[in-house]
Design a protein around this motif. Sequence first.
Motif, PDB file in Angstrom:
ATOM      1  N   ARG A   2     -37.851  34.800 -28.939  1.00 28.51           N
ATOM      2  CA  ARG A   2     -36.932  35.830 -28.373  1.00 28.51           C
ATOM      3  C   ARG A   2     -35.334  35.389 -28.707  1.00 28.51           C
ATOM      4  NH1 ARG A   2     -39.480  38.749 -23.625  1.00 28.51           N
ATOM      5  NH2 ARG A   2     -37.327  39.084 -22.983  1.00 28.51           N
ATOM      6  N   GLY A   3     -35.270  34.406 -29.196  1.00 27.37           N
ATOM      7  CA  GLY A   3     -33.822  33.950 -29.713  1.00 27.37           C
ATOM      8  C   GLY A   3     -33.399  33.035 -28.676  1.00 27.37           C
ATOM      9  N   LEU A   4     -34.029  32.587 -27.712  1.00 29.06           N
ATOM     10  CA  LEU A   4     -33.466  31.676 -26.755  1.00 29.06           C
ATOM     11  C   LEU A   4     -33.495  30.193 -27.150  1.00 29.06           C
ATOM     12  CD1 LEU A   4     -35.324  33.243 -23.674  1.00 29.06           C
ATOM     13  CD2 LEU A   4     -32.907  33.244 -24.122  1.00 29.06           C
ATOM     14  N   PHE A   5     -32.592  29.573 -26.634  1.00 32.78           N
ATOM     15  CA  PHE A   5     -32.578  28.197 -26.875  1.00 32.78           C
ATOM     16  C   PHE A   5     -32.625  27.431 -28.336  1.00 32.78           C
ATOM     17  CE2 PHE A   5     -35.277  28.905 -22.913  1.00 32.78           C
ATOM     18  CZ  PHE A   5     -34.176  29.177 -22.030  1.00 32.78           C
ATOM     19  N   LYS A   6     -31.942  28.458 -29.004  1.00 33.57           N
ATOM     20  CA  LYS A   6     -32.065  28.176 -30.633  1.00 33.57           C
ATOM     21  C   LYS A   6     -31.423  26.753 -30.727  1.00 33.57           C
ATOM     22  CE  LYS A   6     -31.200  30.061 -35.157  1.00 33.57           C
ATOM     23  NZ  LYS A   6     -30.150  29.122 -35.591  1.00 33.57           N
ATOM     24  N   ASP A   7     -32.002  25.516 -31.413  1.00 39.37           N
ATOM     25  CA  ASP A   7     -31.384  24.400 -31.834  1.00 39.37           C
ATOM     26  C   ASP A   7     -30.986  23.461 -30.544  1.00 39.37           C
ATOM     27  OD1 ASP A   7     -31.505  25.067 -34.305  1.00 39.37           O
ATOM     28  OD2 ASP A   7     -29.686  25.951 -34.813  1.00 39.37           O
ATOM     29  N   GLU A   8     -31.573  23.979 -29.547  1.00 38.13           N
ATOM     30  CA  GLU A   8     -31.255  22.938 -28.241  1.00 38.13           C
ATOM     31  C   GLU A   8     -32.386  21.843 -28.311  1.00 38.13           C
ATOM     32  OE1 GLU A   8     -30.458  24.479 -24.414  1.00 38.13           O
ATOM     33  OE2 GLU A   8     -29.655  26.385 -25.206  1.00 38.13           O
ATOM     34  N   HIS A   9     -31.632  20.568 -28.058  1.00 43.17           N
ATOM     35  CA  HIS A   9     -32.642  19.336 -27.764  1.00 43.17           C
ATOM     36  C   HIS A   9     -32.266  18.838 -26.327  1.00 43.17           C
ATOM     37  CE1 HIS A   9     -34.274  19.613 -31.739  1.00 43.17           C
ATOM     38  NE2 HIS A   9     -32.966  19.904 -32.308  1.00 43.17           N
ATOM     39  N   CYS A  10     -33.364  18.564 -25.707  1.00 38.12           N
ATOM     40  CA  CYS A  10     -33.196  17.839 -24.292  1.00 38.12           C
ATOM     41  C   CYS A  10     -34.317  16.532 -24.765  1.00 38.12           C
ATOM     42  CB  CYS A  10     -33.661  18.725 -23.397  1.00 38.12           C
ATOM     43  SG  CYS A  10     -32.794  20.232 -23.305  1.00 38.12           S
ATOM     44  N   PRO A  11     -33.332  15.462 -25.007  1.00 36.59           N
ATOM     45  CA  PRO A  11     -34.414  14.334 -25.393  1.00 36.59           C
ATOM     46  C   PRO A  11     -35.166  13.639 -24.304  1.00 36.59           C
ATOM     47  CG  PRO A  11     -31.932  13.969 -25.696  1.00 36.59           C
ATOM     48  CD  PRO A  11     -31.995  15.252 -25.493  1.00 36.59           C
ATOM     49  N   VAL A  12     -34.861  13.901 -23.012  1.00 35.54           N
ATOM     50  CA  VAL A  12     -35.417  13.109 -22.079  1.00 35.54           C
ATOM     51  C   VAL A  12     -36.636  14.022 -21.567  1.00 35.54           C
ATOM     52  CG1 VAL A  12     -35.336  12.581 -19.558  1.00 35.54           C
ATOM     53  CG2 VAL A  12     -33.154  12.306 -21.017  1.00 35.54           C
ATOM     54  N   SER A  13     -36.451  15.343 -21.685  1.00 39.57           N
ATOM     55  CA  SER A  13     -37.506  16.178 -21.581  1.00 39.57           C
ATOM     56  C   SER A  13     -38.665  16.112 -22.552  1.00 39.57           C
ATOM     57  CB  SER A  13     -37.130  17.499 -21.393  1.00 39.57           C
ATOM     58  OG  SER A  13     -38.186  18.532 -21.278  1.00 39.57           O
ATOM     59  N   GLU A  14     -38.050  15.996 -23.817  1.00 40.80           N
ATOM     60  CA  GLU A  14     -39.044  15.986 -24.968  1.00 40.80           C
ATOM     61  C   GLU A  14     -39.889  14.466 -24.837  1.00 40.80           C
ATOM     62  OE1 GLU A  14     -36.238  16.140 -28.367  1.00 40.80           O
ATOM     63  OE2 GLU A  14     -35.771  18.247 -27.350  1.00 40.80           O
ATOM     64  N   ARG A  15     -39.123  13.629 -24.380  1.00 41.58           N
ATOM     65  CA  ARG A  15     -39.731  11.981 -24.340  1.00 41.58           C
ATOM     66  C   ARG A  15     -40.972  12.182 -23.141  1.00 41.58           C
ATOM     67  NH1 ARG A  15     -39.194   7.736 -21.156  1.00 41.58           N
ATOM     68  NH2 ARG A  15     -40.166   5.905 -21.974  1.00 41.58           N
ATOM     69  N   LEU A  16     -40.521  13.064 -21.794  1.00 45.08           N
ATOM     70  CA  LEU A  16     -41.553  12.982 -20.969  1.00 45.08           C
ATOM     71  C   LEU A  16     -42.714  13.837 -21.307  1.00 45.08           C
ATOM     72  CD1 LEU A  16     -39.161  13.706 -17.841  1.00 45.08           C
ATOM     73  CD2 LEU A  16     -40.215  11.557 -18.156  1.00 45.08           C
ATOM     74  N   THR A  17     -42.546  14.773 -21.956  1.00 44.71           N
ATOM     75  CA  THR A  17     -43.528  15.836 -22.318  1.00 44.71           C
ATOM     76  C   THR A  17     -44.822  15.009 -23.433  1.00 44.71           C
ATOM     77  OG1 THR A  17     -42.111  17.639 -22.523  1.00 44.71           O
ATOM     78  CG2 THR A  17     -44.087  17.792 -23.907  1.00 44.71           C
ATOM     79  N   ARG A  18     -43.901  14.029 -24.186  1.00 41.85           N
ATOM     80  CA  ARG A  18     -44.999  13.493 -24.922  1.00 41.85           C
ATOM     81  C   ARG A  18     -45.347  12.062 -24.477  1.00 41.85           C
ATOM     82  NH1 ARG A  18     -41.838  16.344 -27.032  1.00 41.85           N
ATOM     83  NH2 ARG A  18     -42.399  17.742 -29.038  1.00 41.85           N
ATOM     84  N   ARG A  19     -45.029  11.569 -23.652  1.00 37.92           N
ATOM     85  CA  ARG A  19     -45.146  10.356 -23.006  1.00 37.92           C
ATOM     86  C   ARG A  19     -45.803  10.137 -21.488  1.00 37.92           C
ATOM     87  NH1 ARG A  19     -45.407   7.190 -27.449  1.00 37.92           N
ATOM     88  NH2 ARG A  19     -45.512   5.314 -25.954  1.00 37.92           N
ATOM     89  N   GLY A  20     -45.803  11.590 -20.961  1.00 37.82           N
ATOM     90  CA  GLY A  20     -46.234  11.386 -19.560  1.00 37.82           C
ATOM     91  C   GLY A  20     -47.537  12.353 -19.254  1.00 37.82           C
ATOM     92  N   LEU A  21     -48.017  11.965 -18.245  1.00 37.74           N
ATOM     93  CA  LEU A  21     -49.239  12.717 -17.771  1.00 37.74           C
ATOM     94  C   LEU A  21     -49.382  12.315 -16.252  1.00 37.74           C
ATOM     95  CD1 LEU A  21     -52.495  11.042 -19.046  1.00 37.74           C
ATOM     96  CD2 LEU A  21     -50.444   9.686 -18.432  1.00 37.74           C
ATOM     97  N   TYR A  22     -50.275  13.188 -15.708  1.00 35.62           N
ATOM     98  CA  TYR A  22     -50.263  12.975 -14.133  1.00 35.62           C
ATOM     99  C   TYR A  22     -51.859  12.613 -13.781  1.00 35.62           C
ATOM    100  CZ  TYR A  22     -50.317  17.964 -12.944  1.00 35.62           C
ATOM    101  OH  TYR A  22     -50.490  19.445 -12.923  1.00 35.62           O
ATOM    102  N   LEU A  23     -51.885  11.699 -12.884  1.00 31.35           N
ATOM    103  CA  LEU A  23     -53.368  11.165 -12.422  1.00 31.35           C
ATOM    104  C   LEU A  23     -54.065  11.975 -11.319  1.00 31.35           C
ATOM    105  CD1 LEU A  23     -52.218   7.385 -12.379  1.00 31.35           C
ATOM    106  CD2 LEU A  23     -53.305   8.716 -14.227  1.00 31.35           C
ATOM    107  N   PRO A  24     -55.245  11.570 -11.030  1.00 28.23           N
ATOM    108  CA  PRO A  24     -55.719  12.375  -9.951  1.00 28.23           C
ATOM    109  C   PRO A  24     -54.991  11.864  -8.595  1.00 28.23           C
ATOM    110  CG  PRO A  24     -57.496  11.148 -11.175  1.00 28.23           C
ATOM    111  CD  PRO A  24     -56.180  10.669 -11.960  1.00 28.23           C
TER     112      PRO A  24
END
Length: 381
Positions: free
Chosen positions: A337-359
Amino acid sequence: MSTLAHIAVSEPSIQQDEIDAVNDAVRSGWISSAGAYLNQFETAWAAYCGRAHGVSVTSGTTALELAVEALDLQPGDEVIIPTFTIISCVLAVIRAGATPVLVDADPITWCMDTAHVARRITSRTRAIMPVHIYGHPCDMDPLLDLAERHGLAIIEDAAEAHGAEYLSRRGGTSVWQRCGSFGTSSTFSFYANKLITTGEGGMILTDDDALAARLRSMRNLAFRADRRFYHTELGHQYRMTNIQAALGVSQVRRVGELVKRKRWIGEAYREQLADLNMLELPTEEPWARNIYWMYGIVLRDDAKIDAKELADRLATRGVETRPFFVGMHEQPALLERGLFKDEHCPVSERLTRRGLYLPSGLGLTEIQLSRVCHAIQEILQ
Ligand SMILES: Cc1ncc(COP(=O)(O)O)c(C=O)c1O
């Protein structure tokens, strides 16, 4: 396939008096959106959070939608939201015809980075939407100060933070305040995995009498009190049922015990996982009381596996997990939809790839929790 008993990531805690209340609502014939339980639930939840009004709706998503719509935003108006959250936050802004503006996550609390918010304020900013992530409060004071200084609304998304508390230190006094008590309005979800559940459901809280009346009208097709079926505003059908509210009323009576249980889970995980130096664990800042709605873990960069591999390996040991959020700036549906073009949020990107939640369900036993921790230790050794 493993023969180990499955440990679910979350299960609701429903007791006999809650089942009795639901049966009572059904038997009474008040099964739609009128009935005594609705008023009781709205009043009880608003009072628990320290707010004047509660307006129940169908979900946390529709609660956000109404809360933002009620700001009467114009095209080009901007609402600042965290990138690291659920898509409901962005949907509420887009559906109100406004523009979402993102900020990255704080690496410790995983909530929106409040230092980053000031930098994103423009002449078109109208509101800020803090979200308390996975049960840890967002640092509200800097946001409340900014809102005051720039005349902005605050829509507080407390969907994951029932009973969490924040130590507000504004104006030289320190006061512990429950999440859900801040800003123009605050929203909750009562989905099955939430600390208080009504199956599906949500609520908007506010101290503003006129706003509460408007929200009540908006959730109910904007029927006019003076002439039914005559409309001067376009509304929504976002009404909660009396059956759902019956469950909610009984759940609210137990909220203190449920918060205690979640905090026990959080502390027990910390005790058992603290020695694993490959993991970053949830924080509890001195100004916060975390409810550990979901117990998240983040693999440090030197851990040889990522969150996906850890989740897969835990699954083979019967341990169910969920991945962390994917930032809004990484969502194809929004980028298209043309939103957030070329935006980078390194902390969020890292959390997405390195994080998960437990029972983290309310029924999680000490034995199950230890089994989860042993499985993680085994995999990471
Ligand atoms: C932060 C946040 N906001 C909003 C929602 C939406 O709530 P619901 O699923 O009831 O629509 C959720 C759901 O989990 C959430 O985590």
